[in-house]
Write a protein that holds these residues in place. Structure first.
Motif, PDB file in Angstrom:
ATOM      1  N   GLU A 245       0.851  -1.195   0.000  1.00 41.02           N
ATOM      2  CA  GLU A 245       0.000   0.000   0.000  1.00 41.02           C
ATOM      3  C   GLU A 245       0.880   1.235   0.000  1.00 41.02           C
ATOM      4  O   GLU A 245       1.841   1.337   0.770  1.00 41.02           O
ATOM      5  CB  GLU A 245      -0.913   0.019   1.220  1.00 41.02           C
ATOM      6  N   ALA A 246       0.606   2.169  -0.898  1.00 35.97           N
ATOM      7  CA  ALA A 246       1.338   3.432  -0.941  1.00 35.97           C
ATOM      8  C   ALA A 246       0.412   4.498  -1.506  1.00 35.97           C
ATOM      9  O   ALA A 246       0.046   4.448  -2.678  1.00 35.97           O
ATOM     10  CB  ALA A 246       2.598   3.309  -1.794  1.00 35.97           C
ATOM     11  N   SER A 247       0.018   5.422  -0.659  1.00 38.05           N
ATOM     12  CA  SER A 247      -0.883   6.493  -1.068  1.00 38.05           C
ATOM     13  C   SER A 247      -0.280   7.839  -0.682  1.00 38.05           C
ATOM     14  O   SER A 247       0.609   7.921   0.167  1.00 38.05           O
ATOM     15  CB  SER A 247      -2.255   6.345  -0.402  1.00 38.05           C
ATOM     16  N   VAL A 248      -0.780   8.879  -1.320  1.00 37.00           N
ATOM     17  CA  VAL A 248      -0.472  10.231  -0.872  1.00 37.00           C
ATOM     18  C   VAL A 248      -1.503  10.593   0.184  1.00 37.00           C
ATOM     19  O   VAL A 248      -2.702  10.442  -0.037  1.00 37.00           O
ATOM     20  CB  VAL A 248      -0.535  11.239  -2.037  1.00 37.00           C
ATOM     21  N   TRP A 249      -1.041  11.035   1.334  1.00 35.36           N
ATOM     22  CA  TRP A 249      -1.975  11.422   2.398  1.00 35.36           C
ATOM     23  C   TRP A 249      -1.807  12.898   2.728  1.00 35.36           C
ATOM     24  O   TRP A 249      -0.775  13.499   2.447  1.00 35.36           O
ATOM     25  CB  TRP A 249      -1.795  10.560   3.648  1.00 35.36           C
ATOM     26  N   TYR A 250      -2.842  13.446   3.313  1.00 41.57           N
ATOM     27  CA  TYR A 250      -2.863  14.867   3.647  1.00 41.57           C
ATOM     28  C   TYR A 250      -3.271  15.033   5.106  1.00 41.57           C
ATOM     29  O   TYR A 250      -4.182  14.359   5.583  1.00 41.57           O
ATOM     30  CB  TYR A 250      -3.852  15.616   2.751  1.00 41.57           C
ATOM     31  N   SER A 251      -2.585  15.949   5.798  1.00 41.16           N
ATOM     32  CA  SER A 251      -2.915  16.198   7.199  1.00 41.16           C
ATOM     33  C   SER A 251      -2.837  17.689   7.491  1.00 41.16           C
ATOM     34  O   SER A 251      -2.150  18.439   6.797  1.00 41.16           O
ATOM     35  CB  SER A 251      -1.963  15.437   8.133  1.00 41.16           C
ATOM     36  N   LEU A 252      -3.545  18.118   8.530  1.00 44.42           N
ATOM     37  CA  LEU A 252      -3.493  19.509   8.985  1.00 44.42           C
ATOM     38  C   LEU A 252      -2.670  19.547  10.265  1.00 44.42           C
ATOM     39  O   LEU A 252      -2.931  18.784  11.198  1.00 44.42           O
ATOM     40  CB  LEU A 252      -4.898  20.050   9.246  1.00 44.42           C
ATOM     41  N   ILE A 253      -1.672  20.432  10.293  1.00 39.57           N
ATOM     42  CA  ILE A 253      -0.782  20.516  11.447  1.00 39.57           C
ATOM     43  C   ILE A 253      -0.635  21.974  11.889  1.00 39.57           C
ATOM     44  O   ILE A 253      -0.933  22.905  11.138  1.00 39.57           O
ATOM     45  CB  ILE A 253       0.610  19.920  11.147  1.00 39.57           C
TER      46      ILE A 253
END
Length: 321
Positions: A245-253
């Motif tokens: 599994e390899a995805s682009v992920w997005y987070s708010l920091i």
């Protein structure tokens, strides 16, 4: 004794001021940093989230693009900003990878940032031209084993999420390909269409329009399950590499030491945004999905990704641009 009393008085007043600030939050526009140029995947996700947060928080959300140094410029600006909730950042995989990629270490996510929430995931895909040689993943692997380092693939940049995803794939499949790094996914896609590359590895958000137009074909998706918009395309996992599994992920920091009450307010509003039709459709239209969860889960995920990339960078000897 007077010094001790004064110290207690000072701390008490600082805590009171911090709590008061958090209760009133937000009272002015919020800046959200993006470590990439306008128009890219992270920028689009940040703007979609910003629209939702602006409505729910009754404040303007200003997206500020700060590309460069693999997003380290944007991260540096974030961690140097006051921890008051008015400077945030939408980060992607580079946040976890750059601690190992760059020497000296540019930042420490355990000490320098406060996770607020995960936003979503979009699959990394391997794509070729409609008339490309490698229409199936098995064809690609067979040819790569016969001709190591000759098959070319473009990426949005050295050390970026798609490049790392392909390195994970090369390790799993026992092949060696030749990476051609670009300054973003768009020029790599242009060269693939023009016949200068054999393949590209990019996130699905960038490739989907070209696949729908018939110019390109997705060879495999790197997510854990098939894409709902391209259900006919197999995953790497089901093509002989279980668990891949390899995805682009997005987070708010946010910067470290941001008051817990502000973090909670922001997290609550992000979770509401992820339930909205606009956000689910925005990510769903490109085969992605929202990633709701707790603040603790966001922190745990970032640390697990940091460890995963640290191992890959060391074993594959990956160097930044």
């Amino acid at each position: 004794m007077k010094k001790i009393i004064f110290s207690f008085w000072l701390v008490a007043n600082l805590l009171f001021a911090s709590n008061l600030m958090a209760q009133d939050y937000p009272t002015k526009p919020i800046k959200v940093l993006v470590g990439y140029a306008p128009g890219g995947a992270v920028d689009l996700v940040a703007r979609a989230l910003g629209q939702s947060l602006s409505a729910s928080l009754s404040q303007s959300i200003v997206i500020e693009n700060k590309p460069g140094a693999g997003t380290n410029i944007a991260v540096k600006q974030l961690i140097d900003s006051p921890p008051d909730g008015y400077t945030l950042m939408v980060a992607a995989n580079a946040l976890a990878a750059n601690m190992s990629l760059y020497k000296p270490q540019p930042f420490d996510i355990d000490k320098d940032i406060t996770p607020i929430a995960m936003i979503g995931r979009v699959p990394v895909v391997i794509a070729t031209s409609a008339e490309g040689k490698y229409q199936k993943l098995s064809d690609l692997i067979k040819a790569a084993k016969a001709n190591p380092d000759l098959i070319t693939y473009g990426t949005p940049g050295n050390g970026g999420a798609p490049h790392m995803a392909m390195k994970f794939f090369e390790q799993s499949s026992g092949i060696s390909l030749k990476q051609i790094p670009y300054k973003g996914g768009a020029p790599a896609i242009t060269d693939l269409i023009g016949g200068q590359l054999d393949l590209v590895a990019v996130n699905m958000l960038e490739i989907a329009p070209h696949v729908k137009s018939g110019k390109l074909k997705i060879v495999a998706v790197m997510s854990a399950k098939r894409s709902p918009i391209f259900p006919e395309v197999p995953t790497v996992a089901e093509s002989g590499y279980p668990g891949f599994e390899a995805s682009v992920w997005y987070s708010l920091i946010a910067p470290a030491k941001t008051p817990a009450s502000i973090v909670k307010t922001l997290h609550t509003q992000v979770e509401k945004a992820l339930q909205s039709k606009e956000m689910t459709e925005r990510l769903g239209s490109v085969g992605g999905e929202v990633s709701p969860g707790t603040i603790a889960q966001a922190a745990s995920f970032l640390n697990s990704e940091r460890r995963r990339y640290e191992k890959l960078v060391r074993e594959a000897n990956i160097q930044p641009d």
